[in-house]
Design a protein around this motif. Structure first.
Motif, PDB file in Angstrom:
ATOM      1  N   LYS A  62       0.695  -1.302  -0.121  1.00  0.00           N
ATOM      2  CA  LYS A  62       0.162   0.088   0.082  1.00  0.00           C
ATOM      3  C   LYS A  62       1.124   1.386  -0.006  1.00  0.00           C
ATOM      4  O   LYS A  62       0.568   2.248  -0.723  1.00  0.00           O
ATOM      5  CB  LYS A  62      -0.922  -0.095   1.191  1.00  0.00           C
ATOM      6  CG  LYS A  62      -2.164  -0.912   1.137  1.00  0.00           C
ATOM      7  CD  LYS A  62      -2.898  -0.998   2.189  1.00  0.00           C
ATOM      8  CE  LYS A  62      -3.987  -1.830   2.301  1.00  0.00           C
ATOM      9  NZ  LYS A  62      -4.864  -1.994   3.613  1.00  0.00           N
ATOM     10  N   LYS A  66       1.028   3.499  -3.512  1.00  0.00           N
ATOM     11  CA  LYS A  66       0.068   4.629  -3.363  1.00  0.00           C
ATOM     12  C   LYS A  66      -0.148   5.522  -4.275  1.00  0.00           C
ATOM     13  O   LYS A  66      -1.401   5.906  -4.328  1.00  0.00           O
ATOM     14  CB  LYS A  66       0.325   5.209  -1.838  1.00  0.00           C
ATOM     15  CG  LYS A  66       1.529   5.995  -2.183  1.00  0.00           C
ATOM     16  CD  LYS A  66       1.958   6.790  -0.837  1.00  0.00           C
ATOM     17  CE  LYS A  66       3.150   7.802  -0.992  1.00  0.00           C
ATOM     18  NZ  LYS A  66       3.439   8.344   0.405  1.00  0.00           N
ATOM     19  N   ASP A  68      -0.213   4.484  -7.644  1.00  0.00           N
ATOM     20  CA  ASP A  68      -0.463   3.724  -8.679  1.00  0.00           C
ATOM     21  C   ASP A  68      -1.521   2.641  -8.451  1.00  0.00           C
ATOM     22  O   ASP A  68      -1.346   1.561  -8.062  1.00  0.00           O
ATOM     23  CB  ASP A  68       0.819   3.148  -9.344  1.00  0.00           C
ATOM     24  CG  ASP A  68       0.793   2.261 -10.643  1.00  0.00           C
ATOM     25  OD1 ASP A  68      -0.423   2.104 -10.963  1.00  0.00           O
ATOM     26  OD2 ASP A  68       1.688   1.992 -11.062  1.00  0.00           O
ATOM     27  N   LYS A  69      -2.824   3.147  -8.520  1.00  0.00           N
ATOM     28  CA  LYS A  69      -4.009   2.448  -8.091  1.00  0.00           C
ATOM     29  C   LYS A  69      -4.114   0.992  -8.731  1.00  0.00           C
ATOM     30  O   LYS A  69      -4.446   0.158  -8.298  1.00  0.00           O
ATOM     31  CB  LYS A  69      -5.279   3.120  -8.533  1.00  0.00           C
ATOM     32  CG  LYS A  69      -6.660   2.559  -7.832  1.00  0.00           C
ATOM     33  CD  LYS A  69      -7.726   3.230  -7.905  1.00  0.00           C
ATOM     34  CE  LYS A  69      -8.921   2.834  -7.049  1.00  0.00           C
ATOM     35  NZ  LYS A  69      -9.131   1.234  -7.514  1.00  0.00           N
ATOM     36  N   ASP A  73      -3.763  -2.297  -7.087  1.00  0.00           N
ATOM     37  CA  ASP A  73      -4.873  -3.470  -7.133  1.00  0.00           C
ATOM     38  C   ASP A  73      -4.571  -4.710  -7.415  1.00  0.00           C
ATOM     39  O   ASP A  73      -4.861  -5.834  -6.986  1.00  0.00           O
ATOM     40  CB  ASP A  73      -6.032  -3.033  -7.959  1.00  0.00           C
ATOM     41  CG  ASP A  73      -6.842  -1.723  -7.290  1.00  0.00           C
ATOM     42  OD1 ASP A  73      -6.718  -1.498  -6.020  1.00  0.00           O
ATOM     43  OD2 ASP A  73      -7.571  -1.180  -8.192  1.00  0.00           O
TER      44      ASP A  73
END
Length: 216
Positions: A62, A66, A68-69, A73
């Protein structure tokens, strides 16, 4: 369940025929059962350890992704899949419950209304300890796995020992509540099982430290 109860009754009687003491027979039966459950207990401990490692990886991921979504994911999904696999080992505790319940039921229904050399101040194994020595002893044993965390070589590898005061006090109170009105036969079972858990925890931590030393 009846088959398990009958088996425990037979083992308990065999133990009495050898020792001539029902209290010692309870201890022998408890130790035998805990040895049989060792593989399940070990698997459970390894799963809990694995869950802790995955939790750390998730927190690190995370922070790392943080901004780079999409990548975050993707990496989190990998960790969650790994976590779901290791969680199955934690379910081994559920498999132990029927066996432990049967053992508890067997001891509670012991036919003998006699005492034991282990607790000479109580006349019958079916009576509670009016001096509260058994509950106090069990409460101390119940927190002993936490206390060994303060011993250098037995500290949880790779983690700091946090303040365990509140947890230990809670465990002691619960242990006393469980055994204060219970027959001493049940108290003997809990104490024997608690001592076994302590040595099992020591062995597991030494094994864990050995594995991490080999990896290093």
């Amino acid at each position: 369940m009846n088959i398990i109860l009958e088996m425990f009754n037979n083992i308990l009687r065999i133990g009495f025929s050898i020792t001539k003491d029902w209290g010692i027979s309870i201890i022998l039966l408890t130790i035998l059962l805990r040895f049989l459950l060792l593989p399940l207990s070990f698997k459970q401990r390894m799963s809990i350890l694995k869950q802790g490692e995955i939790s750390k990886k998730i927190e690190e991921t995370k922070i790392k992704y943080k901004n780079d979504k999409a990548k975050l994911d993707e990496e989190l999904m990998k960790h969650y899949k790994e976590s779901s696999k290791s969680m199955f080992g934690c379910f081994t505790l559920i498999l132990q419950l029927p066996i432990l319940s049967a053992l508890y039921y067997t001891i509670q229904r012991m036919p003998a209304d006699v005492g034991t050399i282990l607790i000479p101040w109580v006349s019958s194994l079916k009576l509670p300890d009016r001096y509260f020595i058994v509950p106090l002893l069990y409460s101390l044993i119940s927190v002993s796995p936490n206390l060994i965390s303060y011993i250098g070589i037995l500290k949880p590898y790779g983690s700091e020992v946090k303040n365990l005061g509140f947890n230990m006090i809670s465990m002691m109170v619960i242990s006393i509540i469980i055994t204060i009105k219970a027959p001493v036969s049940i108290g003997i079972y809990f104490i024997a099982s608690g001592v076994f858990t302590l040595f099992e925890e020591i062995a597991f931590r030494l094994y864990q430290r050995y594995l991490n030393t080999v990896k290093a």
